[in-house]
Design a protein around this motif. Structure first.
Motif, PDB file in Angstrom:
ATOM      1  N   ASN A 106       0.960  -1.213   0.073  1.00  0.00           N
ATOM      2  CA  ASN A 106       0.083   0.044   0.024  1.00  0.00           C
ATOM      3  C   ASN A 106       0.922   1.276  -0.006  1.00  0.00           C
ATOM      4  O   ASN A 106       1.693   1.538   0.913  1.00  0.00           O
TER       5      ASN A 106
ATOM      6  N   ASP B 189      -6.033   4.129   7.750  1.00  0.00           N
ATOM      7  CA  ASP B 189      -7.438   4.301   7.250  1.00  0.00           C
ATOM      8  C   ASP B 189      -7.765   3.486   5.978  1.00  0.00           C
ATOM      9  O   ASP B 189      -7.229   3.679   5.152  1.00  0.00           O
ATOM     10  N   PRO B 190      -8.825   3.079   6.413  1.00  0.00           N
ATOM     11  CA  PRO B 190      -9.467   1.856   5.176  1.00  0.00           C
ATOM     12  C   PRO B 190      -9.808   2.867   3.955  1.00  0.00           C
ATOM     13  O   PRO B 190      -9.982   2.097   3.003  1.00  0.00           O
ATOM     14  N   ARG B 191     -10.143   4.087   4.123  1.00  0.00           N
ATOM     15  CA  ARG B 191     -10.605   4.886   3.039  1.00  0.00           C
ATOM     16  C   ARG B 191      -9.429   4.898   2.019  1.00  0.00           C
ATOM     17  O   ARG B 191      -9.894   5.318   0.689  1.00  0.00           O
ATOM     18  N   TYR B 192      -8.078   4.710   2.370  1.00  0.00           N
ATOM     19  CA  TYR B 192      -7.020   4.640   1.215  1.00  0.00           C
ATOM     20  C   TYR B 192      -6.560   3.395   1.172  1.00  0.00           C
ATOM     21  O   TYR B 192      -5.249   3.122   0.821  1.00  0.00           O
ATOM     22  N   ALA B 193      -7.114   2.433   1.331  1.00  0.00           N
ATOM     23  CA  ALA B 193      -6.572   0.973   1.326  1.00  0.00           C
ATOM     24  C   ALA B 193      -6.135   0.523  -0.002  1.00  0.00           C
ATOM     25  O   ALA B 193      -5.258  -0.575  -0.179  1.00  0.00           O
ATOM     26  N   THR B 194      -6.713   0.963  -1.061  1.00  0.00           N
ATOM     27  CA  THR B 194      -6.251   0.411  -2.382  1.00  0.00           C
ATOM     28  C   THR B 194      -5.855   1.619  -3.412  1.00  0.00           C
ATOM     29  O   THR B 194      -6.302   2.596  -2.758  1.00  0.00           O
TER      30      THR B 194
ATOM     31  N   LEU C 191      -8.983   3.764  -4.292  1.00  0.00           N
ATOM     32  CA  LEU C 191      -9.591   4.519  -3.292  1.00  0.00           C
ATOM     33  C   LEU C 191      -8.764   5.739  -3.392  1.00  0.00           C
ATOM     34  O   LEU C 191      -9.303   7.015  -2.891  1.00  0.00           O
ATOM     35  N   ALA C 192      -7.465   5.552  -3.072  1.00  0.00           N
ATOM     36  CA  ALA C 192      -6.499   6.557  -2.722  1.00  0.00           C
ATOM     37  C   ALA C 192      -6.668   7.605  -4.035  1.00  0.00           C
ATOM     38  O   ALA C 192      -6.541   8.894  -3.802  1.00  0.00           O
TER      39      ALA C 192
ATOM     40  N   GLU D  68      -9.348   8.419  -5.569  1.00  0.00           N
ATOM     41  CA  GLU D  68     -10.645   9.204  -5.294  1.00  0.00           C
ATOM     42  C   GLU D  68     -10.339  10.178  -4.339  1.00  0.00           C
ATOM     43  O   GLU D  68     -11.234  11.235  -4.443  1.00  0.00           O
ATOM     44  N   ARG D  69      -9.549  10.144  -3.507  1.00  0.00           N
ATOM     45  CA  ARG D  69      -9.178  11.051  -2.390  1.00  0.00           C
ATOM     46  C   ARG D  69      -7.861  11.865  -2.756  1.00  0.00           C
ATOM     47  O   ARG D  69      -7.187  11.953  -1.654  1.00  0.00           O
TER      48      ARG D  69
ATOM     49  N   GLU E 276      -7.073  15.378  -0.979  1.00  0.00           N
ATOM     50  CA  GLU E 276      -7.170  15.348   0.448  1.00  0.00           C
ATOM     51  C   GLU E 276      -5.836  14.768   1.032  1.00  0.00           C
ATOM     52  O   GLU E 276      -5.174  15.295   1.743  1.00  0.00           O
TER      53      GLU E 276
END
Length: 399
Positions: free
Chosen positions: A257, A274-279, A282-283, A285-286, A289
């Motif tokens: 990761n 943070d699981p919001r950035y786990a792949t 997903l990273a 998409e954000r 930030e």
């Protein structure tokens, strides 16, 4: 002196940037390059700005190790001199607009009839044939037509051209490769050939990866946000502002990761978990930030400290260097990338070395850029015309 191209005769009818890039590469490795120039004015680059000691800096940069013959190609005897040189030459290099040399009787068909082994190498703006054939070609135009200007720069920027003549340098380098390939083929067949490239193709070539993706998916590549890198590399790669300057960091080839890795480097373990950035998806998409958080950390320390820390962690990184830093960089100095030659107006000229390193046949700096017509007498004498040089000069055939 062990020169790879010693004995190779190059007749250089090119000027400004693209052709001279090619012929200087050949001259650096021992080819005898005879540069044909207009009497009085010479290569257009001689008079461009900025000037260094009365000579255009562009000319000085691209014409070392060459001999200059000032001859009028509009004069019948001037053409005869070029034809005589072409009969002895291995290679002719030119970057006139398509058709100009044919009209002068100096095109490929005419010269190859007298010298079947001649490799006739041309650079044009957009191609020797086709709808753009007769357009004036120039580096920035090729960058525009070939997508480089649209591809370069950040997402919200207007089209942004590369700040140096990348089309010219790519075209000259590609033509040099073509010449060497043609000479290898001539060893087998005994015959030369015509080869050509153009500025438009030369800016398409380094976009090979992105164009391949587009041509097979019809999805154009996205321009990155300001300070970012190639979009598919994600938020953990790109330019970051430190306390006193900028550095580039890339984790693109790291396993696992990437966000977690970057957060560990920056002392942000909670963010990395943070699981919001786990792949990677997903990273992405954000992206904004994450970049904002990373930027805040990089801004806390100077460039040198970050480079030392990242290199300890075996992370790919580099400071963003301005020219004054490049000129003093220890690796550049160790590589011998800066050289000094004679200046045609007297004194010395500092420049860049040839970028190729060869163990058995290295390049040699034999002479600086030539004065206009500085070798006219010498070259004409090699053609057996020494008795008539004064008369040719009086009638302004040569200078």
């Amino acid at each position: 002196m062990n020169s790879a191209l010693e004995g190779l005769r190059i007749l250089d009818l090119s000027q400004v940037v693209s052709g001279p890039v090619c012929t200087q590469m050949l001259a650096d490795f021992g080819a005898d390059v005879v540069k044909i120039e207009r009497p009085g004015s010479g290569d257009l680059a001689r008079n461009t700005r900025p000037q260094l000691g009365g000579f255009g800096a562009n000319f000085l940069a691209l014409n070392r190790n060459k001999r200059s013959l000032a001859v009028d190609l509009s004069h019948p005897e001037g053409k005869d001199i070029v034809r005589a040189l072409a009969r002895r030459a291995d290679v002719l290099v030119e970057n006139f607009r398509p058709g100009v040399l044919d009209k002068l009787g100096l095109g490929y068909e005419a010269l190859a009839a007298a010298n079947p082994g001649l490799v006739y190498a041309s650079i044009s703006g957009f191609g020797q044939t086709g709808p753009y054939r007769d357009r004036k070609g120039q580096d920035i135009l090729a960058q525009a037509l070939g997508g480089m200007m649209w591809r370069n720069g950040a997402r919200d920027d207007p089209p942004t051209f590369v700040g140096f003549p990348v089309a010219d340098f790519m075209a000259g380098t590609l033509l040099c490769q073509g010449i060497l390939i043609a000479l290898q083929a001539r060893q087998r067949s005994g015959r030369g050939q015509r080869i050509e490239t153009n500025l438009l193709d030369s800016v398409l070539w380094p976009q090979l990866q992105d164009m391949t993706i587009y041509l097979n998916t019809r999805q154009p590549p996205a321009r990155p946000p300001r300070g970012g890198t190639r979009p598919h590399h994600g938020p953990t790669s790109g330019v970051f502002k430190a306390q006193d300057g900028y550095l580039v960091v890339t984790l693109v080839f790291e396993t696992g990761n990437h966000v977690s890795k970057m957060c560990a480097l920056l002392g942000l373990p909670d963010l990395g978990a943070d699981p919001r950035y786990a792949t990677p998806a997903l990273a992405l998409e954000r992206y904004d930030e994450l970049r904002e958080r990373f930027a805040a950390e990089f801004a806390k320390r100077p460039v040198r400290e970050w480079i030392e820390e990242l290199e300890r962690q075996d992370v790919m990184c580099a400071p963003v260097q301005a020219y004054e830093e490049i000129a003093a960089d220890p690796q550049i100095l160790h590589n011998g990338s800066l050289v000094q030659s004679g200046h045609p107006g007297g004194g010395t000229l500092d420049s860049l070395a040839n970028p190729l390193r060869m163990s058995e046949t290295p390049w040699h700096l034999q002479s600086g850029p030539p004065a206009l017509g500085g070798h006219t007498d010498q070259i004409l004498a090699e053609l057996g015309l020494e008795a008539g040089i004064a008369d040719l000069r009086r009638r302004k055939v040569v200078a």
